[in-house]
Design an enzyme around this catalytic site. Structure first.
Site, mmCIF file in Angstrom:
data_model
loop_
_atom_site.group_PDB
_atom_site.id
_atom_site.type_symbol
_atom_site.label_atom_id
_atom_site.label_comp_id
_atom_site.label_asym_id
_atom_site.label_seq_id
_atom_site.Cartn_x
_atom_site.Cartn_y
_atom_site.Cartn_z
ATOM 1 N N GLY A 94 0.838 -1.199 0.000
ATOM 2 C CA GLY A 94 0.000 0.000 0.000
ATOM 3 C C GLY A 94 0.869 1.244 0.000
ATOM 4 O O GLY A 94 2.101 1.166 0.040
ATOM 5 N N THR A 116 1.257 3.607 2.276
ATOM 6 C CA THR A 116 1.997 3.892 3.512
ATOM 7 C C THR A 116 3.201 2.963 3.615
ATOM 8 O O THR A 116 4.323 3.404 3.923
ATOM 9 C CB THR A 116 1.084 3.712 4.745
ATOM 10 O OG1 THR A 116 -0.211 4.229 4.444
ATOM 11 C CG2 THR A 116 1.655 4.431 5.948
ATOM 12 N N GLY A 127 0.580 -1.174 6.461
ATOM 13 C CA GLY A 127 -0.495 -0.198 6.598
ATOM 14 C C GLY A 127 -1.787 -0.877 7.009
ATOM 15 O O GLY A 127 -1.817 -2.085 7.293
ATOM 16 N N ALA A 128 -2.866 -0.115 7.044
ATOM 17 C CA ALA A 128 -4.188 -0.675 7.363
ATOM 18 C C ALA A 128 -5.249 0.244 6.793
ATOM 19 O O ALA A 128 -4.994 1.423 6.530
ATOM 20 C CB ALA A 128 -4.365 -0.806 8.869
ATOM 21 N N GLY A 140 -7.586 -3.434 1.427
ATOM 22 C CA GLY A 140 -8.046 -2.474 0.437
ATOM 23 C C GLY A 140 -7.212 -2.542 -0.837
ATOM 24 O O GLY A 140 -7.706 -2.303 -1.936
ATOM 25 N N GLY A 141 -5.955 -2.901 -0.665
ATOM 26 C CA GLY A 141 -5.066 -3.048 -1.825
ATOM 27 C C GLY A 141 -5.049 -4.468 -2.366
ATOM 28 O O GLY A 141 -4.284 -4.764 -3.303
ATOM 29 N N GLU A 146 -0.301 -10.588 3.320
ATOM 30 C CA GLU A 146 -0.060 -9.708 4.473
ATOM 31 C C GLU A 146 -0.286 -10.459 5.779
ATOM 32 O O GLU A 146 0.477 -10.323 6.738
ATOM 33 C CB GLU A 146 -0.988 -8.487 4.410
ATOM 34 C CG GLU A 146 -0.604 -7.508 3.310
ATOM 35 C CD GLU A 146 -1.592 -6.371 3.148
ATOM 36 O OE1 GLU A 146 -1.216 -5.366 2.543
ATOM 37 O OE2 GLU A 146 -2.747 -6.487 3.603
ATOM 38 N N LYS A 171 -7.428 6.752 9.742
ATOM 39 C CA LYS A 171 -7.732 5.315 9.696
ATOM 40 C C LYS A 171 -8.324 4.747 10.996
ATOM 41 O O LYS A 171 -8.725 3.588 11.020
ATOM 42 C CB LYS A 171 -6.466 4.521 9.341
ATOM 43 C CG LYS A 171 -5.848 4.875 7.984
ATOM 44 C CD LYS A 171 -6.667 4.377 6.847
ATOM 45 C CE LYS A 171 -6.064 4.618 5.476
ATOM 46 N NZ LYS A 171 -4.824 3.938 5.187
HETATM 47 C C1 A5P Z 1 -3.268 -3.785 1.159
HETATM 48 O O1 A5P Z 1 -3.929 -4.934 0.841
HETATM 49 C C2 A5P Z 1 -3.872 -3.157 2.387
HETATM 50 O O2 A5P Z 1 -4.040 -4.003 3.459
HETATM 51 C C3 A5P Z 1 -3.114 -1.916 2.781
HETATM 52 O O3 A5P Z 1 -2.218 -2.150 3.810
HETATM 53 C C4 A5P Z 1 -4.115 -0.935 3.187
HETATM 54 O O4 A5P Z 1 -5.042 -0.868 2.136
HETATM 55 C C5 A5P Z 1 -3.517 0.442 3.448
HETATM 56 O O5 A5P Z 1 -3.252 1.076 2.249
HETATM 57 P P1 A5P Z 1 -2.686 2.534 2.185
HETATM 58 O O6 A5P Z 1 -1.419 2.529 2.984
HETATM 59 O O7 A5P Z 1 -2.446 2.770 0.734
HETATM 60 O O8 A5P Z 1 -3.703 3.445 2.781
#
Ligand code: A5P
Length: 234
Positions: free
Chosen positions: A29, A31, A84-85, A98-99, A105, A123
Site C-alpha cells: 500500500g 503507507t 499499513g491498514a 483495500g489493496g 499480508e 484510519k
Molecule cells: C493492502 O492490501 C492493504 O491491506 C493496505 O495495507 C491498506 O489498504 C492500506 O493502504 P494505504 O497505505 O495505501 O492506505
C-alpha cells in the site's frame, strides 16, 4: 499535513524500530511504500536487513530501491512486520486488504514476532466496519461461498451487502489467483467472532480482519507522530 504526508511521517517513525540484522515483513500500500523507500535509504547507508514482501507490487518496489529480499521458505521466522491498514480500532484490531494483498499480508504478519501498523490519522475508528471488509475467495463456487459468508456473518449478528471487486469491468484477481469480495458489514461489534465465522466458510481463502495481531500503531497526525503500543500474545 496531507494524508500522504501523515503516511510518510508514520512510516519514517517505524524505521526507528528497525535494528541491524532484522528479518522484516514488508507491507503493501501507499503507507508501506514510504517505509520501503525509507528502509532502502538506510540500507544504502549500511543497514543490514532482509525483507519478505507481501505482494508483487512491494517486491517490485523493494527490488527497484535496493532492499534485500528473502522468502518465508528461506526465512520462516521474522523479527518485525511493518504494514499499513484500512481501519484500526482502539484494541488495534484491523481491517486490511483495500489493496488486495490481505492473504500474503496476514501470512507474513503472522510469521513475525511484532506487527507495527503505520497509517494516517484518518484510519482510526471506535468500531470496525466503516471500511468494507475485503474477503479473498476461491473463484471455484464463488457464488455459493458468498451465500455461505452471508449466513455465517448473519449468525454472529453481522449483515451487509457483499460486492465482487472489479478491475476494468472484470473480476479483480489477487496475486494468488483468487477473487475479492468487499462486505459492507458496517458495525462489527465483535471482530473475533466474525473472524472465526468467516474462517470456517469453505471457499474463503482469507479475510481482512486482523484480530489481536498488531503490537504497535504509529499514526501520522497534524500534531505529529502518535505511537501507541501494547503487548499481544502471539
Ligand atoms: C493492502 O492490501 C492493504 O491491506 C493496505 O495495507 C491498506 O489498504 C492500506 O493502504 P494505504 O497505505 O495505501 O492506505
Amino acid at each position: 499535513m496531507t494524508a500522504d504526508e501523515q503516511k510518510r511521517v508514520a512510516a519514517l517513525a517505524a524505521l526507528d524500530f528497525v535494528e541491524d540484522g532484522m528479518r522484516l515483513g514488508l507491507g503493501t500500500g501507499s503507507t508501506a511504500a514510504h517505509f520501503v523507500i525509507g528502509l532502502a535509504e538506510r540500507v544504502s547507508g549500511g543497514l543490514s536487513v532482509v525483507g519478505v514482501p507481501t505482494s508483487e507490487a512491494t517486491r517490485d518496489l523493494a527490488e527497484q530501491t535496493g532492499v534485500p529480499l528473502t522468502t518465508l521458505d528461506e526465512t520462516p521466522e521474522l523479527d518485525l512486520c511493518v504494514d499499513g491498514a484500512d481501519e484500526i480500532d482502539p484494541d488495534f484490531n484491523l481491517i486490511k486488504g483495500g489493496g488486495g494483498a490481505l492473504l500474503r499480508e496476514k501470512i507474513v504478519a503472522h510469521a513475525a514476532a511484532r506487527l507495527i501498523v503505520i497509517a494516517d490519522g484518518s484510519k482510526t475508528s471506535e468500531r470496525l466496519g466503516s471500511f468494507d471488509l475485503p474477503i479473498e475467495v476461491l473463484p471455484f463456487g464463488a457464488k455459493a461461498t458468498v451465500r455461505a459468508i452471508e449466513k455465517a456473518a448473519g449468525a454472529v449478528g453481522v449483515n451487509g451487502a457483499i460486492a465482487q471487486r472489479l478491475k476494468g469491468g472484470a473480476p479483480y484477481v489477487t496475486d494468488n489467483g483468487n477473487w475479492i469480495f468487499d462486505a459492507a458489514f458496517r458495525d462489527i461489534a465483535d471482530p473475533g467472532s466474525l473472524a472465526a465465522a468467516l474462517a470456517a466458510v469453505p471457499g474463503v481463502v482469507e479475510h481482512g480482519l486482523f484480530v489481536e495481531m498488531a503490537n504497535c500503531v504509529i499514526l501520522g497526525t497534524d500534531a505529529g507522530v502518535d505511537i501507541r503500543q501494547k503487548d499481544v500474545e502471539r
